[in-house]
Motif scaffolding. Sequence first.
Motif, PDB file in Angstrom:
ATOM      1  N   GLY A 297       0.854  -1.179   0.000  1.00 17.92           N
ATOM      2  CA  GLY A 297       0.000   0.000   0.000  1.00 17.92           C
ATOM      3  C   GLY A 297       0.892   1.231   0.000  1.00 17.92           C
ATOM      4  N   ARG A 298       0.275   2.405   0.159  1.00 18.57           N
ATOM      5  CA  ARG A 298       1.097   3.609   0.096  1.00 18.57           C
ATOM      6  C   ARG A 298       0.590   4.677   1.056  1.00 18.57           C
ATOM      7  NH1 ARG A 298      -2.436   6.604   0.060  1.00 18.57           N
ATOM      8  NH2 ARG A 298      -3.894   7.152  -1.584  1.00 18.57           N
TER       9      ARG A 298
ATOM     10  N   PRO B  43      -5.165  -2.055   5.633  1.00 21.81           N
ATOM     11  CA  PRO B  43      -6.539  -1.931   6.114  1.00 21.81           C
ATOM     12  C   PRO B  43      -7.438  -1.333   5.026  1.00 21.81           C
ATOM     13  CG  PRO B  43      -5.003  -0.591   7.438  1.00 21.81           C
ATOM     14  CD  PRO B  43      -4.228  -1.160   6.297  1.00 21.81           C
ATOM     15  N   ALA B  44      -8.541  -1.984   4.738  1.00 21.45           N
ATOM     16  CA  ALA B  44      -9.458  -1.490   3.697  1.00 21.45           C
ATOM     17  C   ALA B  44     -10.138  -0.218   4.180  1.00 21.45           C
ATOM     18  CB  ALA B  44     -10.502  -2.557   3.374  1.00 21.45           C
ATOM     19  N   GLY B  45     -10.330   0.731   3.261  1.00 22.94           N
ATOM     20  CA  GLY B  45     -11.063   1.951   3.591  1.00 22.94           C
ATOM     21  C   GLY B  45     -10.287   2.951   4.427  1.00 22.94           C
ATOM     22  N   ALA B  46      -8.992   2.683   4.631  1.00 25.50           N
ATOM     23  CA  ALA B  46      -8.185   3.597   5.458  1.00 25.50           C
ATOM     24  C   ALA B  46      -7.424   4.602   4.599  1.00 25.50           C
ATOM     25  CB  ALA B  46      -7.213   2.797   6.323  1.00 25.50           C
TER      26      ALA B  46
ATOM     27  N   HIS C 246     -14.483   5.578   3.988  1.00 25.42           N
ATOM     28  CA  HIS C 246     -14.844   6.407   2.844  1.00 25.42           C
ATOM     29  C   HIS C 246     -15.064   5.499   1.645  1.00 25.42           C
ATOM     30  CE1 HIS C 246     -10.337   6.502   1.875  1.00 25.42           C
ATOM     31  NE2 HIS C 246     -10.913   5.631   1.101  1.00 25.42           N
ATOM     32  N   SER C 247     -15.884   5.946   0.730  1.00 28.77           N
ATOM     33  CA  SER C 247     -16.015   5.240  -0.533  1.00 28.77           C
ATOM     34  C   SER C 247     -15.595   6.213  -1.623  1.00 28.77           C
ATOM     35  CB  SER C 247     -17.459   4.794  -0.753  1.00 28.77           C
ATOM     36  OG  SER C 247     -17.615   4.377  -2.078  1.00 28.77           O
TER      37      SER C 247
END
Length: 385
Positions: free
Chosen positions: A25-26, A117-120, A212-213
Amino acid sequence: MLAHDIAAAFHQRFGTDPLLVRAPGRINLIGEHTDYNAGYVLPAAIDKEMYFAVALNQQHTIRLHAYDLNQSEEVAVDAVAPSETQWANYLLGVVAQLQQRGVQVPGFDCVFGGTVPAGAGLSSSAAVECGMLFALNTLLQAQLEPMQIAKLGQAAEHEYAKVMCGLMDQFASVFGQAGQVVRLDCRSLDYEYFPFDTTACRIVLCNSGVKHSLASSEYNTRRQECEQGVAVLRRHYPEVQTLRDVTLEQLEAHRDELGPVVYRRCSYVVEENQRVIETCRLLTQNDLSGVGQQMYASHAGLSEKYEVSCKELDVLVEIAQTTPGVYGSRMMGGGFGGCTINLVATEQVADFVQHMKTQYQQQLGLPLETYEATIVDGVGLFTDK
């Protein structure tokens, strides 16, 4: 270790030896919502990663298994199309991009999972796309260049996930280097590395807990507002292609014509590009306090001018601003939730985390998850040892 568990799950499920790939991830130190405006961004790959075990299966079927969710999906190679299963779309979107470019993708098996982590706001989706592309590129000897991998990942996100993201997330996942942030010029795709000293200071992420989406209407609305601004300015300055070509003086001269909302959006983007350039200069001088001031200014612009922050993110930045050892803090990612990124003096990290958790709970009644991030290399192979 999760990477080992994913390799073991692949052996158990498919009984063959897979290729093992990790894709990070970044974080983005500064330069938010500038990428789709052909501006500058300053991301880095971090040690929150997606792991893939992938092998060709001599069949005409793609068999995918999401380890973290314990869900599976099977698709015939000649019937790849957007799925009802959201996680599968990131992988199938990649296959579709390769097929559109004439790469023959045979049947393959894939088990994947990760620690992003998803959505982070840490770009789990880009890590999934780039990891899958790297694996298939290796197995099929498709000889894709790193920049092609990043661009195909972006196209997969556009077409299958329906998020009109810029190139930054995929670029960072592919081009990351340990101990460096990388400035990408989203117009020319030129890039340059700048040192980030993690001995004096650590990157700590505070997760607001608000999911967030990015596909939400607001993200695409911001893009449209920026395009409206460009359309107005082009009538006066034909050379203007994007907000990258615009000066604050030009915006000011046509403020009434732009209208208050579009003016605020455009002025934020122009100022943020200047902040990225200044931050790189400060990094080369090892001026962490100066970098921190640019981060605070970035957050203020995102909150007040671009209006993509939320109460939770604003509170996290306010708490950080009065906490000892903090150089700078800002919201990171698309907005409306996700994380703040904080630069914290190494010896103060433990106290910072404790203080943030206590204050967030007291002020908003919410628990706070934090992650310490180390800057790592981009997508690559790993061994199951």
